[in-house]
Design an enzyme around this catalytic site. Structure first.
Site, PDB file in Angstrom:
ATOM      1  CG  HIS A   1      26.194 -52.995  11.980  1.00  0.00           C
ATOM      2  ND1 HIS A   1      28.190 -52.633  13.020  1.00  0.00           N
ATOM      3  CD2 HIS A   1      26.177 -52.312  13.960  1.00  0.00           C
ATOM      4  CE1 HIS A   1      27.804 -51.586  13.476  1.00  0.00           C
ATOM      5  NE2 HIS A   1      27.396 -51.307  14.228  1.00  0.00           N
ATOM      6  CG  PHE A   2      22.312 -53.486   7.283  1.00  0.00           C
ATOM      7  CD1 PHE A   2      23.248 -53.935   6.575  1.00  0.00           C
ATOM      8  CD2 PHE A   2      21.036 -52.451   7.356  1.00  0.00           C
ATOM      9  CE1 PHE A   2      23.775 -53.899   6.090  1.00  0.00           C
ATOM     10  CE2 PHE A   2      22.047 -52.587   5.353  1.00  0.00           C
ATOM     11  CZ  PHE A   2      23.128 -52.840   5.157  1.00  0.00           C
ATOM     12  CG  HIS A   3      21.393 -50.773  14.576  1.00  0.00           C
ATOM     13  ND1 HIS A   3      21.709 -51.615  15.764  1.00  0.00           N
ATOM     14  CD2 HIS A   3      22.624 -50.171  13.928  1.00  0.00           C
ATOM     15  CE1 HIS A   3      23.230 -50.808  15.917  1.00  0.00           C
ATOM     16  NE2 HIS A   3      23.891 -49.769  14.899  1.00  0.00           N
TER      17      HIS A   3
ATOM     18  CG  ASP B   1      22.724 -54.720  19.936  1.00  0.00           C
ATOM     19  OD1 ASP B   1      22.932 -54.573  19.062  1.00  0.00           O
ATOM     20  OD2 ASP B   1      23.351 -54.618  21.177  1.00  0.00           O
ATOM     21  CB  ILE B   2      25.230 -57.898  23.650  1.00  0.00           C
ATOM     22  CG1 ILE B   2      25.635 -58.500  24.805  1.00  0.00           C
ATOM     23  CG2 ILE B   2      26.351 -56.571  24.071  1.00  0.00           C
ATOM     24  CD1 ILE B   2      26.972 -58.754  24.544  1.00  0.00           C
TER      25      ILE B   2
ATOM     26  CG  ASN C   1      24.876 -45.923  13.046  1.00  0.00           C
ATOM     27  OD1 ASN C   1      24.155 -45.181  12.124  1.00  0.00           O
ATOM     28  ND2 ASN C   1      24.655 -46.013  14.357  1.00  0.00           N
TER      29      ASN C   1
ATOM     30  CD  GLN D   1      31.125 -47.783  11.292  1.00  0.00           C
ATOM     31  OE1 GLN D   1      30.925 -46.815  10.303  1.00  0.00           O
ATOM     32  NE2 GLN D   1      31.237 -49.813  11.560  1.00  0.00           N
TER      33      GLN D   1
HETATM   34  P1  AMP Z   1      27.015 -48.816  15.855  1.00  0.00           P
HETATM   35  O1  AMP Z   1      26.828 -48.220  17.495  1.00  0.00           O
HETATM   36  O2  AMP Z   1      25.697 -48.625  14.990  1.00  0.00           O
HETATM   37  O3  AMP Z   1      28.439 -49.252  15.776  1.00  0.00           O
HETATM   38  O4  AMP Z   1      26.589 -50.219  17.312  1.00  0.00           O
HETATM   39  C1  AMP Z   1      26.765 -51.452  17.433  1.00  0.00           C
HETATM   40  C2  AMP Z   1      26.260 -52.287  18.109  1.00  0.00           C
HETATM   41  O5  AMP Z   1      26.993 -53.399  18.657  1.00  0.00           O
HETATM   42  C3  AMP Z   1      25.284 -51.849  19.701  1.00  0.00           C
HETATM   43  O6  AMP Z   1      24.355 -51.653  19.501  1.00  0.00           O
HETATM   44  C4  AMP Z   1      26.756 -52.772  20.385  1.00  0.00           C
HETATM   45  O7  AMP Z   1      24.817 -52.569  21.401  1.00  0.00           O
HETATM   46  C5  AMP Z   1      26.827 -54.051  19.806  1.00  0.00           C
HETATM   47  N1  AMP Z   1      27.240 -55.392  20.200  1.00  0.00           N
HETATM   48  C6  AMP Z   1      28.207 -54.712  20.689  1.00  0.00           C
HETATM   49  N2  AMP Z   1      28.836 -55.916  21.213  1.00  0.00           N
HETATM   50  C7  AMP Z   1      28.125 -56.421  20.397  1.00  0.00           C
HETATM   51  C8  AMP Z   1      27.992 -58.391  21.042  1.00  0.00           C
HETATM   52  N3  AMP Z   1      28.928 -59.368  21.331  1.00  0.00           N
HETATM   53  N4  AMP Z   1      27.621 -59.270  20.867  1.00  0.00           N
HETATM   54  C9  AMP Z   1      26.528 -58.298  20.548  1.00  0.00           C
HETATM   55  N5  AMP Z   1      25.796 -57.294  20.029  1.00  0.00           N
HETATM   56  C10 AMP Z   1      26.990 -56.380  20.593  1.00  0.00           C
END
Ligand code: AMP
Length: 136
Positions: free
Chosen positions: A99-101, A30-31, A86, A93
């Site tokens: 996506h799974f964290h 995750d970025i 989410n 979300q």
């Molecule tokens: P959510 O809030 O569950 O939709 O999580 C989206 C996740 O995507 C967040 O934790 C962001 O930090 C992550 N994210 C968004 N853009 C990128 C990217 N380019 N590379 C890696 N992670 C990302």
């Protein structure tokens, strides 16, 4: 199908720090990590919500989650972690691609988790279970 930042990552148009890839699944860091090793595990199919994912592809993510988490934990020296997924804006979300964290955890890491549970009677639970079980 939503065109999201994750579709661009899958297509190789946006870089990522890749941890795993196979026919159906991609995992990368995750970025904006909540903790060291915060990882996203996504299906290659660009669907927004978990229930839209064909069950075999969902099963493939489930197969890979544990082994990926194990590598992340070994590399970061952690044992505990959350898996968070989410669906929809009110759940938090932000990216409309499933996506799974994987979020490594440590004592007193300040991330928290406890949500406010509601009180409910057994009859209410029974009625709700009946209603849900009537759904196909
Ligand atoms: P959510 O809030 O569950 O939709 O999580 C989206 C996740 O995507 C967040 O934790 C962001 O930090 C992550 N994210 C968004 N853009 C990128 C990217 N380019 N590379 C890696 N992670 C990302």
């Amino acid at each position: 199908m939503p065109d999201t930042i994750f579709s661009k990552i899958i297509a190789g148009e946006v870089p990522c720090h890749k941890l795993f890839e196979n026919e159906h699944v991609l995992a990368f860091l995750d970025i904006a990590p909540l903790s060291e090793g915060h990882t996203l595990v996504i299906p290659k199919r660009p669907v927004e919500r978990l229930e839209e994912l064909p069950t075999e592809e969902a099963a493939e993510i489930a197969r890979q989650l544990g082994p990926i988490a194990q590598r992340v934990l070994a590399a970061t020296g952690k044992r505990d972690y959350n898996v968070l997924q989410n669906n929809g804006k009110s759940s938090g979300q932000a990216v409309p691609h499933v996506h799974f964290h994987i979020i490594p955890r440590a004592p007193e890491d300040g991330l928290g988790y406890r949500w406010n549970a509601k009180e409910v009677g057994d009859e209410q639970l029974a009625a709700l279970a009946e209603k849900i079980n009537a759904e196909k």
